[in-house]
Design a protein around this motif. Structure first.
Motif, PDB file in Angstrom:
ATOM      1  N   PRO A   1      40.975  51.581  43.014  1.00  0.00           N
ATOM      2  CA  PRO A   1      41.244  51.484  41.577  1.00  0.00           C
ATOM      3  C   PRO A   1      40.289  50.513  40.876  1.00  0.00           C
ATOM      4  O   PRO A   1      40.042  50.634  39.693  1.00  0.00           O
ATOM      5  CB  PRO A   1      42.685  50.954  41.521  1.00  0.00           C
ATOM      6  CG  PRO A   1      42.882  50.220  42.809  1.00  0.00           C
ATOM      7  CD  PRO A   1      41.979  50.865  43.832  1.00  0.00           C
TER       8      PRO A   1
ATOM      9  N   GLY B   1      47.023  37.976  41.917  1.00  0.00           N
ATOM     10  CA  GLY B   1      48.051  38.861  41.353  1.00  0.00           C
ATOM     11  C   GLY B   1      48.545  39.895  42.348  1.00  0.00           C
ATOM     12  O   GLY B   1      49.367  40.750  41.990  1.00  0.00           O
TER      13      GLY B   1
ATOM     14  N   ILE C   1      47.379  28.792  38.286  1.00  0.00           N
ATOM     15  CA  ILE C   1      47.929  30.137  38.026  1.00  0.00           C
ATOM     16  C   ILE C   1      48.746  30.717  39.180  1.00  0.00           C
ATOM     17  O   ILE C   1      49.604  31.562  38.942  1.00  0.00           O
ATOM     18  CB  ILE C   1      46.835  31.155  37.599  1.00  0.00           C
ATOM     19  CG1 ILE C   1      45.840  31.410  38.728  1.00  0.00           C
ATOM     20  CG2 ILE C   1      46.142  30.731  36.319  1.00  0.00           C
ATOM     21  CD1 ILE C   1      44.974  32.642  38.488  1.00  0.00           C
TER      22      ILE C   1
ATOM     23  N   GLY D   1      40.423  42.063  47.816  1.00  0.00           N
ATOM     24  CA  GLY D   1      39.365  41.100  48.036  1.00  0.00           C
ATOM     25  C   GLY D   1      39.650  40.211  49.242  1.00  0.00           C
ATOM     26  O   GLY D   1      40.537  40.498  50.056  1.00  0.00           O
TER      27      GLY D   1
ATOM     28  N   LEU E   1      39.986  45.744  52.078  1.00  0.00           N
ATOM     29  CA  LEU E   1      39.495  44.786  51.068  1.00  0.00           C
ATOM     30  C   LEU E   1      40.010  45.106  49.662  1.00  0.00           C
ATOM     31  O   LEU E   1      39.432  44.648  48.671  1.00  0.00           O
ATOM     32  CB  LEU E   1      37.964  44.780  51.070  1.00  0.00           C
ATOM     33  CG  LEU E   1      37.327  44.185  52.335  1.00  0.00           C
ATOM     34  CD1 LEU E   1      35.808  44.360  52.299  1.00  0.00           C
ATOM     35  CD2 LEU E   1      37.682  42.701  52.468  1.00  0.00           C
TER      36      LEU E   1
ATOM     37  N   HIS F   1      38.306  33.899  46.161  1.00  0.00           N
ATOM     38  CA  HIS F   1      38.656  34.636  44.934  1.00  0.00           C
ATOM     39  C   HIS F   1      39.635  35.778  45.207  1.00  0.00           C
ATOM     40  O   HIS F   1      39.845  36.619  44.319  1.00  0.00           O
ATOM     41  CB  HIS F   1      37.385  35.182  44.264  1.00  0.00           C
ATOM     42  CG  HIS F   1      36.527  34.094  43.690  1.00  0.00           C
ATOM     43  ND1 HIS F   1      36.765  33.530  42.460  1.00  0.00           N
ATOM     44  CD2 HIS F   1      35.448  33.447  44.203  1.00  0.00           C
ATOM     45  CE1 HIS F   1      35.857  32.590  42.225  1.00  0.00           C
ATOM     46  NE2 HIS F   1      35.045  32.522  43.271  1.00  0.00           N
ATOM     47  N   VAL F   2      40.220  35.823  46.417  1.00  0.00           N
ATOM     48  CA  VAL F   2      41.162  36.902  46.737  1.00  0.00           C
ATOM     49  C   VAL F   2      42.198  36.996  45.614  1.00  0.00           C
ATOM     50  O   VAL F   2      42.591  35.996  45.009  1.00  0.00           O
ATOM     51  CB  VAL F   2      41.833  36.645  48.118  1.00  0.00           C
ATOM     52  CG1 VAL F   2      42.718  35.408  48.101  1.00  0.00           C
ATOM     53  CG2 VAL F   2      42.613  37.862  48.580  1.00  0.00           C
TER      54      VAL F   2
ATOM     55  N   LEU G   1      52.303  40.574  42.518  1.00  0.00           N
ATOM     56  CA  LEU G   1      52.798  41.271  41.322  1.00  0.00           C
ATOM     57  C   LEU G   1      52.375  42.744  41.372  1.00  0.00           C
ATOM     58  O   LEU G   1      53.178  43.651  41.111  1.00  0.00           O
ATOM     59  CB  LEU G   1      52.243  40.598  40.052  1.00  0.00           C
ATOM     60  CG  LEU G   1      52.564  41.302  38.735  1.00  0.00           C
ATOM     61  CD1 LEU G   1      54.069  41.352  38.485  1.00  0.00           C
ATOM     62  CD2 LEU G   1      51.876  40.598  37.552  1.00  0.00           C
TER      63      LEU G   1
HETATM   64  C1  HEM Z   1      46.137  47.306  42.201  1.00  0.00           C
HETATM   65  C2  HEM Z   1      45.987  46.211  41.471  1.00  0.00           C
HETATM   66  C3  HEM Z   1      44.941  45.143  41.719  1.00  0.00           C
HETATM   67  C4  HEM Z   1      43.820  45.187  42.514  1.00  0.00           C
HETATM   68  C5  HEM Z   1      43.311  46.322  43.382  1.00  0.00           C
HETATM   69  C6  HEM Z   1      43.162  43.890  42.377  1.00  0.00           C
HETATM   70  C7  HEM Z   1      42.004  43.537  43.051  1.00  0.00           C
HETATM   71  C8  HEM Z   1      41.367  42.323  42.918  1.00  0.00           C
HETATM   72  C9  HEM Z   1      40.176  41.935  43.634  1.00  0.00           C
HETATM   73  C10 HEM Z   1      39.400  42.814  44.611  1.00  0.00           C
HETATM   74  C11 HEM Z   1      39.865  40.665  43.251  1.00  0.00           C
HETATM   75  C12 HEM Z   1      38.699  39.807  43.775  1.00  0.00           C
HETATM   76  C13 HEM Z   1      37.592  39.721  42.759  1.00  0.00           C
HETATM   77  C14 HEM Z   1      36.387  38.950  43.238  1.00  0.00           C
HETATM   78  O1  HEM Z   1      36.252  38.687  44.448  1.00  0.00           O
HETATM   79  O2  HEM Z   1      35.547  38.591  42.374  1.00  0.00           O
HETATM   80  C15 HEM Z   1      40.844  40.251  42.278  1.00  0.00           C
HETATM   81  C16 HEM Z   1      40.845  39.039  41.630  1.00  0.00           C
HETATM   82  C17 HEM Z   1      41.771  38.682  40.662  1.00  0.00           C
HETATM   83  N1  HEM Z   1      42.897  39.383  40.298  1.00  0.00           N
HETATM   84 FE1  HEM Z   1      43.472  41.179  40.996  1.00  0.00          FE
HETATM   85  N2  HEM Z   1      43.888  43.110  41.516  1.00  0.00           N
HETATM   86  C18 HEM Z   1      44.988  43.834  41.103  1.00  0.00           C
HETATM   87  C19 HEM Z   1      45.985  43.406  40.251  1.00  0.00           C
HETATM   88  C20 HEM Z   1      46.043  42.175  39.649  1.00  0.00           C
HETATM   89  C21 HEM Z   1      47.082  41.726  38.759  1.00  0.00           C
HETATM   90  C22 HEM Z   1      48.324  42.542  38.392  1.00  0.00           C
HETATM   91  C23 HEM Z   1      46.725  40.472  38.328  1.00  0.00           C
HETATM   92  C24 HEM Z   1      47.447  39.528  37.387  1.00  0.00           C
HETATM   93  C25 HEM Z   1      48.308  39.895  36.474  1.00  0.00           C
HETATM   94  C26 HEM Z   1      45.467  40.135  38.959  1.00  0.00           C
HETATM   95  C27 HEM Z   1      44.776  38.954  38.740  1.00  0.00           C
HETATM   96  C28 HEM Z   1      43.568  38.642  39.344  1.00  0.00           C
HETATM   97  C29 HEM Z   1      42.823  37.416  39.057  1.00  0.00           C
HETATM   98  C30 HEM Z   1      43.229  36.317  38.068  1.00  0.00           C
HETATM   99  C31 HEM Z   1      41.689  37.450  39.883  1.00  0.00           C
HETATM  100  C32 HEM Z   1      40.578  36.403  39.956  1.00  0.00           C
HETATM  101  C33 HEM Z   1      40.878  35.440  41.084  1.00  0.00           C
HETATM  102  C34 HEM Z   1      39.790  34.404  41.320  1.00  0.00           C
HETATM  103  O3  HEM Z   1      38.657  34.610  40.913  1.00  0.00           O
HETATM  104  O4  HEM Z   1      40.104  33.386  41.954  1.00  0.00           O
HETATM  105  N3  HEM Z   1      45.092  41.176  39.760  1.00  0.00           N
HETATM  106  N4  HEM Z   1      41.764  41.270  42.102  1.00  0.00           N
END
Ligand code: HEM
Length: 345
Positions: free
Chosen positions: A231, A297, A47, A289, A286, A293-294, A300
């Motif tokens: 958020p 996205g 991805i 993250g 943070l 798993h950071v 984007l």
């Molecule tokens: C302000 C917007 C966003 C914030 C604050 C954010 C925050 C985070 C955080 C803190 C994690 C870590 C979760 C964990 O450790 O279990 C995460 C994982 C993830 N985020 Fe975001 N995210 C945002 C936007 C997005 C967008 C726009 C996408 C894709 C369209 C996205 C896709 C993902 C995915 C697929 C994961 C899982 C990654 C993994 O487990 O390896 N995120 N996000």
């Protein structure tokens, strides 16, 4: 057993010990967030290219159109409710544009999101199960459209249908889960982020002025605004063995909640944590993250939030709070439930 990690130090330690803190917290397929180890790495590698510089550079003009259409004529109204007028529609339209989905799908997805929110609040499990199936149907229809050659052959959706892992096509169940991870969780996060950014600017005229004069600092300011006002509130882990750090110890199989908001406002790490400060170390934040798993996205999200904020500050000379008092969102949502703002008044 369950526990909550609120200290920055403990959260970082857990994020960097994935062999002790597993992401397999539910029986539902969750690609890639509910995966561990080699399986997780393989799907991350699949991805990550969807958020590359090249993809995002091509997406930027489409995103600008979405933003311009939302901001047009806002100054014709006295008070604008930011979440209904900007936050939710922006998150949805930006995601549809990114995926290459037809505009007609927006209404259906809006209804789906409303039903999902209501069922989540009511903890209505049968409805949540039905809604999960409905989401799969919506996404599979988009994959089928792409496979029939309808729409842009280079859209993100079309590219997803061509994904292969070790030479084998990725099944629709896994593709739907990937899209679910990008959509169901992230629409709420982006919407909440928009509300928090606009709300912050409306209440902080000095920072608003600084950013109009020095827009190159917008991304930096957004990261600090969203450190203050998370958020995304939580994610979960499950301990695989008994774990001890500091004065805390957890038995194997404990469900551990990572409290992003608390960790990002930990006074041991952030001096005057509830104040906006320009000179914070961005590596301590943070918001997206850390560890394996950071957030993939992040580029984007930063493009969407940065371009939105830049366009907002360019278009409106003043952004101020409206007359009605705002309402904060309730967990599991972050940010505001409703907040009224005046543009150019
Ligand atoms: C302000 C917007 C966003 C914030 C604050 C954010 C925050 C985070 C955080 C803190 C994690 C870590 C979760 C964990 O450790 O279990 C995460 C994982 C993830 N985020 Fe975001 N995210 C945002 C936007 C997005 C967008 C726009 C996408 C894709 C369209 C996205 C896709 C993902 C995915 C697929 C994961 C899982 C990654 C993994 O487990 O390896 N995120 N996000």
């Amino acid at each position: 057993m369950s526990a909550v990690l609120t200290r920055h130090h403990d959260v970082l330690a857990a994020l960097h010990a994935p062999e002790q803190f597993s992401n397999k917290v539910s029986s539902h397929l969750n690609v890639p967030n509910g995966m561990d180890g080699a399986e997780h790495l393989a799907y991350r590698a699949l991805i990550e290219p969807f958020f590359s510089d090249v993809v995002l550079t091509q997406f930027q003009p489409k995103l600008q159109v979405v933003i311009d259409e939302l901001l047009v004529n806002l100054d014709a109204y006295d008070d604008v409710e930011v979440m209904a007028t900007l936050g939710h529609p922006f998150a949805l339209r930006a995601q549809c544009a990114f995926m290459g989905w037809p505009v007609a799908l927006e209404q259906r997805l809006t209804e789906w999101i409303d039903a999902q929110n209501a069922a989540t609040l009511a903890q209505d499990r049968p409805t949540l199960r039905r809604l999960a199936d409905e989401f799969s149907d919506i996404v599979i229809e988009q994959f089928d459209r792409a496979r029939r050659g309808e729409g842009d052959p280079d859209s993100i959706t079309a590219q997803l249908t061509r994904l292969r892992l070790n030479g084998t096509p990725v099944s629709d169940d896994y593709l739907v889960s990937i899209v679910r991870n990008w959509t169901v969780g992230e629409l709420g996060t982006i919407a909440a982020a928009i509300g928090s950014i606009v709300g912050f600017l409306a209440q902080n005229q000095v920072v608003q002025k600084q950013l109009r004069e020095a827009p190159m600092h917008i991304d930096h300011a957004i990261n600090e605004i969203l450190r203050l006002d998370a958020p995304l509130l939580t994610n979960r882990r499950r301990t695989t063995c008994s774990v001890k750090f500091g004065d805390m110890s957890y038995e194997a199989d404990t469900t551990v909640t990572i409290d992003w908001r608390a960790a990002n406002n930990d006074p041991k790490v952030f001096v005057e944590p509830h104040q906006f400060k320009w000179d914070r170390d961005p590596h301590l934040n943070l918001l997206y993250g850390a560890g394996v798993h950071v957030c993939p996205g992040k580029p984007l999200a930063q493009l969407e939030l940065g371009l939105f904020t830049r366009s907002l500050l360019n278009k409106f000379e003043t952004i101020q709070l409206g007359e009605q008092p705002f309402e904060r969102a309730q967990p599991p949502r972050g940010g505001y439930r409703r907040i009224w703002v005046k543009f150019n008044h």
